[in-house]
Design a protein around this motif. Structure first.
Motif, PDB file in Angstrom:
ATOM      1  N   LYS A  33       0.661  -1.143   0.174  1.00 15.51           N
ATOM      2  CA  LYS A  33      -0.074  -0.008  -0.212  1.00 15.51           C
ATOM      3  C   LYS A  33       0.972   1.194  -0.110  1.00 15.51           C
ATOM      4  N   GLY A  34       1.908   1.229   0.704  1.00 14.71           N
ATOM      5  CA  GLY A  34       3.052   2.412   0.745  1.00 14.71           C
ATOM      6  C   GLY A  34       3.632   2.271   1.855  1.00 14.71           C
ATOM      7  N   ASP A  35       4.226   3.299   2.328  1.00 13.71           N
ATOM      8  CA  ASP A  35       4.994   3.404   3.363  1.00 13.71           C
ATOM      9  C   ASP A  35       4.164   3.422   4.726  1.00 13.71           C
ATOM     10  N   ALA A  36       4.576   2.395   5.719  1.00 10.60           N
ATOM     11  CA  ALA A  36       3.865   2.390   6.918  1.00 10.60           C
ATOM     12  C   ALA A  36       4.071   3.336   7.874  1.00 10.60           C
ATOM     13  N   ARG A  37       5.134   4.412   7.696  1.00  6.01           N
ATOM     14  CA  ARG A  37       5.147   5.199   8.647  1.00  6.01           C
ATOM     15  C   ARG A  37       4.259   6.374   8.311  1.00  6.01           C
ATOM     16  N   LEU A  38       3.641   6.587   7.202  1.00  8.68           N
ATOM     17  CA  LEU A  38       2.561   7.558   6.954  1.00  8.68           C
ATOM     18  C   LEU A  38       1.254   7.094   6.907  1.00  8.68           C
ATOM     19  N   GLU A  39       0.956   5.886   7.380  1.00  8.64           N
ATOM     20  CA  GLU A  39      -0.283   5.256   7.742  1.00  8.64           C
ATOM     21  C   GLU A  39      -0.909   6.354   8.639  1.00  8.64           C
ATOM     22  N   GLY A  40      -2.198   6.531   8.427  1.00  7.40           N
ATOM     23  CA  GLY A  40      -3.021   7.276   9.468  1.00  7.40           C
ATOM     24  C   GLY A  40      -2.865   8.890   9.032  1.00  7.40           C
ATOM     25  N   TYR A  41      -1.903   9.153   8.246  1.00  2.00           N
ATOM     26  CA  TYR A  41      -1.609  10.883   8.067  1.00  2.00           C
ATOM     27  C   TYR A  41      -2.510  11.059   6.844  1.00  2.00           C
ATOM     28  N   ASN A  42      -2.384  12.345   6.641  1.00  7.86           N
ATOM     29  CA  ASN A  42      -2.979  12.942   5.247  1.00  7.86           C
ATOM     30  C   ASN A  42      -2.419  12.266   3.973  1.00  7.86           C
TER      31      ASN A  42
END
Length: 80
Positions: A33-42
């Motif tokens: 899906k993408g970078d897990a560090r950005l999960e939950g952010y804009n």
């Protein structure tokens, strides 16, 4: 004679498995899906593509090496 044939048979299948393993691993398609560090952010949030952390770590490591020379015993000979 039969033992040698069995050994060649086992060796052949070991090589076959060894050569087929990269093909089998390519079959695993993971949904990234993408970078897990950005999960939950804009969704428009992005991470910096480069940073200076490695430079700082290299500077610290070189500083430790440079300071370690100061603590070398001056009375040591090259024969120790």
């Amino acid at each position: 004679m039969i033992v040698a044939m069995k050994l060649r048979f086992v060796a052949f299948y070991c090589w076959l498995i060894l050569l087929a393993s990269p093909v089998l691993s390519l079959a695993d398609d993971l949904d990234v899906k993408g970078d897990a560090r950005l999960e939950g952010y804009n969704p428009t949030a992005r991470l910096e593509s480069n940073g200076v952390a490695m430079g700082w770590l290299l500077l610290i490591a070189l500083g430790v090496v440079a300071l370690a020379v100061l603590f070398k015993d001056a009375k040591r000979s090259h024969l120790d």
